[in-house]
Design an enzyme around this catalytic site. Structure first.
Site, PDB file in Angstrom:
ATOM      1  N   HIS A   1       1.377   5.999  -3.983  1.00  0.00           N
ATOM      2  CA  HIS A   1       1.805   7.399  -3.869  1.00  0.00           C
ATOM      3  C   HIS A   1       2.602   7.861  -5.087  1.00  0.00           C
ATOM      4  CE1 HIS A   1       0.480   7.955   0.254  1.00  0.00           C
ATOM      5  NE2 HIS A   1       1.090   6.852   0.603  1.00  0.00           N
TER       6      HIS A   1
ATOM      7  N   GLU B   1       0.829  -1.215   0.000  1.00  0.00           N
ATOM      8  CA  GLU B   1       0.000   0.000   0.000  1.00  0.00           C
ATOM      9  C   GLU B   1       0.862   1.264   0.000  1.00  0.00           C
ATOM     10  OE1 GLU B   1      -3.100  -0.144   2.989  1.00  0.00           O
ATOM     11  OE2 GLU B   1      -3.364  -2.301   2.735  1.00  0.00           O
TER      12      GLU B   1
END
Length: 346
Positions: free
Chosen positions: A180, A176
């Site tokens: 970004h 995860e």
């Protein structure tokens, strides 16, 4: 921090940002996002500043409420949140086929919760790559506490321009974190470059599913809430992520949205209709308590001005995550395992 409590939360807000500068950092961070009228191109062009501000502002809240591993997990009935998180990390290690003594890279490692768990589980040496100084400093402290500071380390760097030679690692994973990245192909190409030929990269990605309709205003608002509350330039589709891996040169071994078969919904800890003593701080009552506490600590000057607004956009993110999950348009655990061809010796 999660055990020591509220004052660690208050003192940690802002990370390496000066206490007097937290409020202005919150202002700038919020303006990057579509929820406040920001543009996707601006987020992508300034992703380093945006993501660093996000983690400086939010890390203490994450650690206070979630523990050392900042991620979700599929969950069995009767299994605690923390047990499911560890199993999710072990699954990744098993998929990579990690062997004792191997050199492994954790891309976007946070404060190193998964790094430590995977290193102990597999007897490997794990390097955590992170571009946020505050998270690295927290991770170093936690590594020393458990005696992993000699075998595991942190490197400050941008995963779009990794500070490692070609063919450096026996395995690479990201939990995860690569969500970004402003450009998934560029990020995966860097991972490809530092991975040894014939070896694998495994990832859990945050993605919009095929059910997402960008022309639906409610679904678009949910997506913007998630991006705001989690420091994301954009949330990509599952197919876009897998195609990016192929464009980077990887061979796809297998892929699956692991949220689909979870017996207990991954978002349950964030769902205000659910109550749990084991994850009390994440429940509606726990969040109300934290909200009032942060308000009081900010009022008396213990927590910096802007702390309440950080908590507010994190709660907005939680609403978006639960809403996206219930509508089937978002997943935080699109998994794929890919291999760098053995013929590519670069």
């Amino acid at each position: 921090m999660s055990k020591q409590g509220a004052f660690d939360l208050a003192f940690g807000v802002g990370g390496r940002i000066g206490k007097d500068d937290v409020l202005s950092a919150v202002d700038k961070y919020e303006k990057y996002h579509g929820y406040y009228g920001g543009e996707e191109d601006e987020r992508k062009n300034n992703y380093t500043d945006m993501v660093n501000k996000y983690y400086d502002l939010c890390t203490s809240f994450y650690e206070y409420g979630w523990g050392e591993s900042f991620h979700f997990a599929p969950r069995w009935k009767g299994e605690s949140l923390q047990e499911s998180i560890k199993r999710h990390e072990h699954f990744l290690a098993l998929q990579l086929g990690l062997k004792p003594g191997q050199k492994v890279l954790d891309v976007g490692c946070g404060i190193g919760g998964p790094l430590r768990e995977i290193a102990r589980f597999s007897s490997t040496s794990v390097t955590g790559l992170n571009n946020n100084e505050y998270q690295i400093s927290r991770g170093q402290v936690l590594n020393r506490k458990v005696g992993l500071d000699q075998t595991c380390n942190f490197v400050k760097g941008d995963f779009m321009k990794m500070p490692f030679p070609d063919n450096s690692f026996d395995a690479v994973y990201a939990i995860e974190a690569t969500c970004h990245a402003p450009d998934p192909v560029g990020c995966y190409r860097e991972i490809y470059r530092v991975l040894k030929p014939g070896q694998c990269f495994a990832v859990y990605e945050w993605c919009m599913t095929d059910a997402y309709n960008p022309n639906n205003e409610e679904q678009k608002r949910i997506k913007e809430e998630i991006e705001l509350g989690n420091g994301l330039p954009e949330i990509r589709s599952t197919q876009k992520c897998l195609e990016a891996a192929r464009k980077a040169g990887f061979e796809v071994v297998w892929d699956k949205d692991l949220a689909e078969d979870s017996p207990v919904s991954w978002y349950m800890p964030l769902d205000t209709s659910h109550f749990s003593l084991s994850s009390f701080r994440l429940t509606a009552v726990g969040r109300l308590f934290t909200r009032n506490l942060v308000s009081a600590l900010e009022y008396v000057g213990v927590a910096p001005k802007g702390s309440q607004r950080v908590q507010a956009f994190l709660e907005k993110a939680a609403e978006g995550l639960v809403g996206g999950a219930k509508k089937g348009i978002f997943t935080p655990m699109y998994f794929f395992l890919v291999r760098k061809p053995i013929s590519d010796s670069q």
